[in-house]
Design a protein around this motif. Structure first.
Motif, PDB file in Angstrom:
ATOM      1  N   ASP A  65       0.863  -1.173   0.000  1.00 59.64           N
ATOM      2  CA  ASP A  65       0.000   0.000   0.000  1.00 59.64           C
ATOM      3  C   ASP A  65       0.904   1.228   0.000  1.00 59.64           C
ATOM      4  OD1 ASP A  65      -1.815   1.978   0.317  1.00 59.64           O
ATOM      5  OD2 ASP A  65      -2.658   1.254   2.208  1.00 59.64           O
ATOM      6  N   PHE A  66       1.233   1.668  -1.204  1.00 60.71           N
ATOM      7  CA  PHE A  66       2.185   2.773  -1.358  1.00 60.71           C
ATOM      8  C   PHE A  66       1.694   4.069  -0.724  1.00 60.71           C
ATOM      9  CE2 PHE A  66       3.195  -0.030  -4.966  1.00 60.71           C
ATOM     10  CZ  PHE A  66       4.550  -0.197  -4.762  1.00 60.71           C
ATOM     11  N   SER A  67       0.373   4.174  -0.603  1.00 66.85           N
ATOM     12  CA  SER A  67      -0.147   5.428  -0.067  1.00 66.85           C
ATOM     13  C   SER A  67       0.239   5.606   1.400  1.00 66.85           C
ATOM     14  CB  SER A  67      -1.664   5.479  -0.236  1.00 66.85           C
ATOM     15  OG  SER A  67      -2.277   4.493   0.568  1.00 66.85           O
ATOM     16  N   LYS A  68       0.728   4.505   2.028  1.00 65.77           N
ATOM     17  CA  LYS A  68       1.164   4.612   3.427  1.00 65.77           C
ATOM     18  C   LYS A  68       2.599   5.111   3.539  1.00 65.77           C
ATOM     19  CE  LYS A  68      -1.766   1.095   5.596  1.00 65.77           C
ATOM     20  NZ  LYS A  68      -1.809  -0.356   5.922  1.00 65.77           N
ATOM     21  N   ASP A  80      10.763   3.743   3.701  1.00 64.53           N
ATOM     22  CA  ASP A  80       9.479   3.097   4.038  1.00 64.53           C
ATOM     23  C   ASP A  80       9.287   1.832   3.212  1.00 64.53           C
ATOM     24  OD1 ASP A  80       8.887   5.047   5.849  1.00 64.53           O
ATOM     25  OD2 ASP A  80       7.484   6.148   4.564  1.00 64.53           O
ATOM     26  N   TYR A  81       9.643   1.946   1.949  1.00 64.54           N
ATOM     27  CA  TYR A  81       9.542   0.800   1.030  1.00 64.54           C
ATOM     28  C   TYR A  81      10.357  -0.380   1.564  1.00 64.54           C
ATOM     29  CZ  TYR A  81       9.374  -1.449  -3.639  1.00 64.54           C
ATOM     30  OH  TYR A  81       9.158  -2.298  -4.702  1.00 64.54           O
ATOM     31  N   LEU A  82      11.586  -0.106   1.971  1.00 57.79           N
ATOM     32  CA  LEU A  82      12.472  -1.156   2.471  1.00 57.79           C
ATOM     33  C   LEU A  82      11.910  -1.792   3.743  1.00 57.79           C
ATOM     34  CD1 LEU A  82      15.843   0.720   1.884  1.00 57.79           C
ATOM     35  CD2 LEU A  82      15.088  -1.336   0.658  1.00 57.79           C
ATOM     36  N   ILE A 133       1.196   0.661 -11.465  1.00 56.65           N
ATOM     37  CA  ILE A 133       0.816   1.270 -10.190  1.00 56.65           C
ATOM     38  C   ILE A 133       2.047   1.681  -9.400  1.00 56.65           C
ATOM     39  CG2 ILE A 133      -0.225   0.793  -7.938  1.00 56.65           C
ATOM     40  CD1 ILE A 133      -2.308  -0.931  -9.458  1.00 56.65           C
ATOM     41  N   GLU A 134       3.003   0.758  -9.302  1.00 59.18           N
ATOM     42  CA  GLU A 134       4.227   1.085  -8.560  1.00 59.18           C
ATOM     43  C   GLU A 134       4.941   2.279  -9.187  1.00 59.18           C
ATOM     44  OE1 GLU A 134       6.778  -2.089  -7.363  1.00 59.18           O
ATOM     45  OE2 GLU A 134       8.417  -0.715  -6.840  1.00 59.18           O
ATOM     46  N   TRP A 138       6.166   6.035  -7.641  1.00 57.82           N
ATOM     47  CA  TRP A 138       7.548   6.524  -7.717  1.00 57.82           C
ATOM     48  C   TRP A 138       7.593   7.879  -8.421  1.00 57.82           C
ATOM     49  CZ3 TRP A 138      11.698   5.008  -5.125  1.00 57.82           C
ATOM     50  CH2 TRP A 138      11.771   3.696  -4.634  1.00 57.82           C
ATOM     51  N   VAL A 139       6.911   7.959  -9.554  1.00 59.64           N
ATOM     52  CA  VAL A 139       6.914   9.201 -10.327  1.00 59.64           C
ATOM     53  C   VAL A 139       6.365  10.350  -9.484  1.00 59.64           C
ATOM     54  CG1 VAL A 139       5.871  10.382 -12.304  1.00 59.64           C
ATOM     55  CG2 VAL A 139       6.820   8.083 -12.587  1.00 59.64           C
ATOM     56  N   GLN A 140       5.313  10.047  -8.755  1.00 61.40           N
ATOM     57  CA  GLN A 140       4.678  11.039  -7.903  1.00 61.40           C
ATOM     58  C   GLN A 140       5.647  11.615  -6.863  1.00 61.40           C
ATOM     59  OE1 GLN A 140       0.493   9.796  -7.207  1.00 61.40           O
ATOM     60  NE2 GLN A 140       0.976  10.237  -5.074  1.00 61.40           N
ATOM     61  N   ILE A 141       6.310  10.697  -6.148  1.00 61.01           N
ATOM     62  CA  ILE A 141       7.209  11.168  -5.082  1.00 61.01           C
ATOM     63  C   ILE A 141       8.447  11.856  -5.671  1.00 61.01           C
ATOM     64  CG2 ILE A 141       8.434   8.947  -4.826  1.00 61.01           C
ATOM     65  CD1 ILE A 141       7.578  11.473  -2.038  1.00 61.01           C
TER      66      ILE A 141
END
Lengths: 202, 202
Positions: A65-68, A80-82, A133-134, A138-141
């Motif tokens: 859940d990338f939004s977290k 956070d990803y790690l 989606i992933e 990434w592009v967003q951040i």
DNA sequence: ATATTTAAACCGACTGCCCGGTATGTTAAA
DNA sequence: TTTAACATACCGGGCAGTCGGTTTAAATAT
């Protein structure tokens, strides 16, 4: 979770992560789940169906859940990803608590994906969707980090995002091939992402 | 090359690149090679041996001679690498000239490697060796490029070299999963390497 | 509360097929 | 005449899947 079917799917998912589809036999599935063949086929109409449901379970368990993750800092985002990678894997292995720990077995989700693609060619769409989606996150951040002044690079947002993803997969497959444990894989990934970050930060 | 055994190994290598070890049956091997079972077992004592020799053939055919790549410029080195990728793959597919072309089938060398690891755990050493050799050449050219003044980066030579390799594997596996043809894979790889180069060049 | 019915859960022997491998040849070439 | 190269029928075993049954437990009737 404690239902019989869920129990089967859990054991099956582990086996399909360890071996190829054909290497996992119904006999082994029946033995390892402690069921009889009759009971087994009461829940699943075929081996293929067990595989499919194991695949779906795998996706449910390991979808992020990338939004977290942090939405302000790229560095925080990948940290956070790690952390989430460790968390998700631990959570999956917790189901097998007393049987073995994560160091003892090689789980190869690429091998699972290859089998899935051979059995269900349309599964490719799912993979592409997950990738998109992933990449979107990434592009967003990266976009945010650029406008923040956190990073500064001539590379496009998409290309930078792809680079983070490809690095992750490249390290993933190399660590699997070399039989490296999860923690060390994550460490290596952090090293590489840190290196890339060092290059693009302001 | 025109010998019967070589013919078998060639056909077998293709099959093992397309499907898992267990999915390839002796029947299929016998049919596709146009031989009889007796003739087949005259040359090979088991399916496992066919696989092993196919694996060795695969390595012979696709092993790179890095010493032929540019030793002065990192950019030229990776351009040579990309060209060699096309060359090696074309050379392999030339054996099947009239049967099909490279766009029609998915060649998945990772799947082959996973099968090899399951069948022969000691194969891991071969993989590590291949990785080390490739890394050595990357580190070498990066060192040269740094002293040349071609590149300038705070990253260590090893970490930079690893980054090139991991990017390559990450793209490779993603292109396989997405069913992308060789040329497009190489283009995408060039894009990413160009991007990385852009970041570290002087 | 207890007896009766019903259906889900479970069992393991069995089936037919296909698997890798073999045994017993025949053909061809040195 | 010897041996490498090929052919074919065959074999035991393991494969995914089936079938006729029993047990368990919940729903219903008395």
């Amino acid at each position: 979770m404690s239902g019989t079917k869920e129990h089967i799917v859990l054991i099956a998912s582990r086996l399909f992560l360890q071996k190829s589809y054909k290497e996992v036999t119904m006999k082994e599935l029946v033995d390892k789940t402690g069921m009889s063949k009759g009971a087994f086929y009461h829940y699943f109409k075929s081996k293929e169906q067990v595989f499919l449901e194991s695949l779906e379970f795998f996706h449910e368990e390991l979808t992020r859940d990338f939004s977290k993750y942090s939405q302000n800092s790229l560095k925080k985002f990948y940290i956070d990803y790690l952390g989430d990678t460790i968390r998700l894997t631990r959570h999956y292995f917790k189901h097998f608590e007393n049987e073995f720990n994560e160091r003892d077995i090689t789980i190869n989700h690429f091998s699972l994906v290859f089998d899935a693609l051979r059995l269900f060619p349309e599964y490719r769409r799912k993979i592409e969707e997950v990738f998109k989606i992933e990449l979107k996150f990434w592009v967003q951040i990266i976009k945010t980090a650029r406008s923040n002044g956190e990073i500064k690079t001539p590379l496009s947002d998409v290309k930078t995002g792809e680079m983070f993803i490809y690095l992750s997969d490249g390290i993933g497959i190399n660590m699997i091939m070399q039989g490296v444990a999860l923690e060390d894989m994550v460490k290596q990934l952090k090293n590489q992402w840190d290196a890339l970050y060092e290059q693009i930060k302001t």
